[in-house]
Design an enzyme around this catalytic site. Structure first.
Site, PDB file in Angstrom:
ATOM      1  N   ASP A  89      23.931 -27.062  -8.483  1.00  0.00           N
ATOM      2  CA  ASP A  89      23.583 -27.478  -9.839  1.00  0.00           C
ATOM      3  C   ASP A  89      22.220 -28.146  -9.775  1.00  0.00           C
ATOM      4  O   ASP A  89      22.056 -29.186  -9.129  1.00  0.00           O
ATOM      5  CB  ASP A  89      24.638 -28.444 -10.379  1.00  0.00           C
ATOM      6  CG  ASP A  89      24.580 -28.574 -11.898  1.00  0.00           C
ATOM      7  OD1 ASP A  89      23.617 -28.069 -12.494  1.00  0.00           O
ATOM      8  OD2 ASP A  89      25.496 -29.187 -12.469  1.00  0.00           O
TER       9      ASP A  89
ATOM     10  N   ASP B 169      20.667 -22.664 -14.223  1.00  0.00           N
ATOM     11  CA  ASP B 169      20.517 -23.725 -13.233  1.00  0.00           C
ATOM     12  C   ASP B 169      21.785 -23.993 -12.424  1.00  0.00           C
ATOM     13  O   ASP B 169      21.868 -25.023 -11.752  1.00  0.00           O
ATOM     14  CB  ASP B 169      20.076 -25.022 -13.920  1.00  0.00           C
ATOM     15  CG  ASP B 169      21.076 -25.506 -14.957  1.00  0.00           C
ATOM     16  OD1 ASP B 169      21.885 -24.690 -15.424  1.00  0.00           O
ATOM     17  OD2 ASP B 169      21.051 -26.693 -15.304  1.00  0.00           O
ATOM     18  N   GLU B 170      22.751 -23.095 -12.454  1.00  0.00           N
ATOM     19  CA  GLU B 170      24.033 -23.382 -11.814  1.00  0.00           C
ATOM     20  C   GLU B 170      24.639 -22.089 -11.284  1.00  0.00           C
ATOM     21  O   GLU B 170      24.582 -21.055 -11.941  1.00  0.00           O
ATOM     22  CB  GLU B 170      24.963 -24.023 -12.841  1.00  0.00           C
ATOM     23  CG  GLU B 170      26.289 -24.497 -12.292  1.00  0.00           C
ATOM     24  CD  GLU B 170      27.162 -25.129 -13.365  1.00  0.00           C
ATOM     25  OE1 GLU B 170      28.263 -25.587 -13.023  1.00  0.00           O
ATOM     26  OE2 GLU B 170      26.752 -25.153 -14.548  1.00  0.00           O
TER      27      GLU B 170
END
Length: 490
Positions: free
Chosen positions: A11, A105-106
């Site tokens: 993350d 983003d993960e």
């Protein structure tokens, strides 16, 4: 359930805001809020400095401004975020063929499938090396969780924030989960959490103590069984490689409802062009054109039209979107418009020109009848609206022929204020110009990390020594965990 912590969850830390801070030296260490800046805007991401004041994602922007009036408020630059995301996903892809992106983003990674980790020592080494590579390639930080399941890996990455690594050792899962809130478990949102709280269940331990039968009674069979299993740290969900994109769309929410029908039409045309640009950027085409309209009373309508074959022709998409708009009543005003394309393919039909001509022909009679009225109305609307290239969104990149690269601090009353700096410079000076200054123009974002001539381009992981400290395959003997002699700084 596997017995080694070989599921990795990455993350990126406050991704949008961190990218803006990396791009703008004057904002490093300061409160930054990214999102829609109008009265109806919401926070997309807040930097950790802004979170101290209580600002968080999905909060109304007006509330964020009251909590942190001195923060920098910026419009998102999704082009930059996608470029950085591609770089990060390339690093993850070098670790394993099983990468499951959840957002820009993960992502989850199955390290065992890539044979890059098989026990605690090799998993920790891989996670530490990944964090170092992300910082070297993007200039940003990411938090890594390592565990034997997806649920636990995500919990571990939350504990690691910001900029850390947490590994949950097999055998310790129940003790770790027990005192945590029920909201920690996947699928337990506000409504389910409140339902459990009213039954006297607030922690994971209390879920396990309640028993499976009671949970089924409270939540239903499927949800009750799944929640009880997760409370016992059982999560058999596999890491699933990236799924195929099903649609491409763009939409805008307007600060003030649009009542002028001509203006609505112009906005739909602009959105259609943006949608096609994104479609072509992904190397795709599509058969079904979708129009989304949210009216003044929050009622949302969608209309769609399926073409004879897939297209990425902007004229075809514009004309289809215009036809769909003709069937929607916008008399009371419009607060949101969107254009999308679905039924995607990686090719286009040969007869696109004929398709466009046919679509144009269907509108010819109507256009001829209203020709003079439409032209006059359109000219009036264009006069009232600033041209797209002369809008100056806060935070976006600009270039001045004399002062070089900078970014917009703010604009209004015919003036635009620019701070001239780059990701690799010291904090720069601020200057103000007329919004129609011919020497000032919008520019593309600069990479967050200055590239040397020999560096690979965006999204390409360097296959050289930078990636070589993680073994490509497990050693013949596992004594020492495969980490002996290799060092990595988190």
């Amino acid at each position: 359930m596997r017995t080694a912590p070989t599921i990795l969850h990455l993350d990126m830390d406050a991704f949008f805001a961190s990218a803006e801070q990396a791009s703008k030296p004057s904002l490093r260490g300061k409160a930054v809020v990214v999102g829609g800046l109008g009265p109806r805007g919401v926070v997309a991401t807040a930097s950790y400095e802004a979170r101290v004041f209580g600002v968080h994602s999905a909060m109304p922007m007006a509330q964020a401004r009251r909590l942190a009036p001195n923060a920098a408020y910026l419009v998102p630059r999704f082009g930059l975020y996608r470029e950085v995301s591609e770089q990060v996903m390339a690093l993850l892809g070098a670790l394993s063929p099983l990468v499951e992106p959840l957002s820009l983003d993960e992502a989850f990674v199955d390290l065992e499938a890539g044979d890059t980790a098989w026990d605690e020592a090799s998993a920790r080494l891989t996670g530490a090396k990944l964090r170092a590579d992300i910082r070297a390639v993007t200039g940003l930080t990411g938090s890594v969780g390592l565990a034997a399941s997806k649920m636990l890996a995500k919990i571990a990455s939350e504990q690691a924030k910001p900029d850390g690594l947490v590994l949950i050792e097999p055998g310790t899962e129940r003790a770790l989960l027990g005192p945590m809130s029920v909201r920690t478990l996947p699928g337990v949102g506000p409504a389910t959490g409140d339902h459990l709280r009213r039954a006297g269940i607030t922690t994971v331990d209390e879920i396990a103590e309640a028993g499976e039968d009671e949970l089924v009674r409270l939540l239903g069979k499927a949800h009750g069984h799944a929640l009880y299993a997760m409370a016992l740290a059982h999560d058999e969900r596999p890491v699933v490689a990236e799924r195929e994109t099903k649609s491409v769309s763009v939409e805008d929410t307007y600060d003030v409802d649009i009542h002028d029908r001509v203006r609505v039409g112009l906005e739909v045309q602009r959105l259609a062009d943006r949608c096609v640009q994104r479609l072509r950027g992904a190397g795709l085409s599509g058969r079904t054109i979708v129009l989304k309209v949210r009216r003044y009373d929050f009622s949302t309508l969608t209309r769609s039209e399926t073409l004879r074959g897939p297209t990425d022709d902007p004229a075809v998409v514009r004309e289809a979107a215009a036809r769909l708009l003709d069937a929607v009543d916008t008399t009371g005003g419009v607060r949101l418009l969107g254009v999308g394309v679905s039924g995607l393919a990686d090719y286009t039909q040969e007869d696109l020109f004929a398709q466009a001509q046919a679509a144009a022909g269907e509108l010819a009679a109507q256009e001829h009848a209203a020709e003079h009225t439409e032209e006059a109305a359109e000219e009036s609307a264009v006069e009232q609206l600033p041209p797209a290239e002369r809008r100056w969104p806060a935070g976006h990149d600009v270039r001045h022929t004399e002062y070089g690269h900078g970014w917009v601090q703010g604009s209004g009353l015919g003036r635009v204020t620019v701070r001239f700096e780059t990701p690799y410079s010291e904090p720069g000076r601020v200057r103000t110009f007329r919004t129609d200054d011919p020497q000032l123009e919008l520019a593309d974002p600069l990479p967050l990390v200055e590239r040397r001539p020999e560096d690979p381009g965006p999204g390409v992981a360097d296959p050289g020594p930078q990636m070589s400290s993680v073994p490509a395959s497990r050693p013949k003997s596992r004594s020492g965990g495969g980490a002996g002699g290799a060092t990595s700084r988190p």
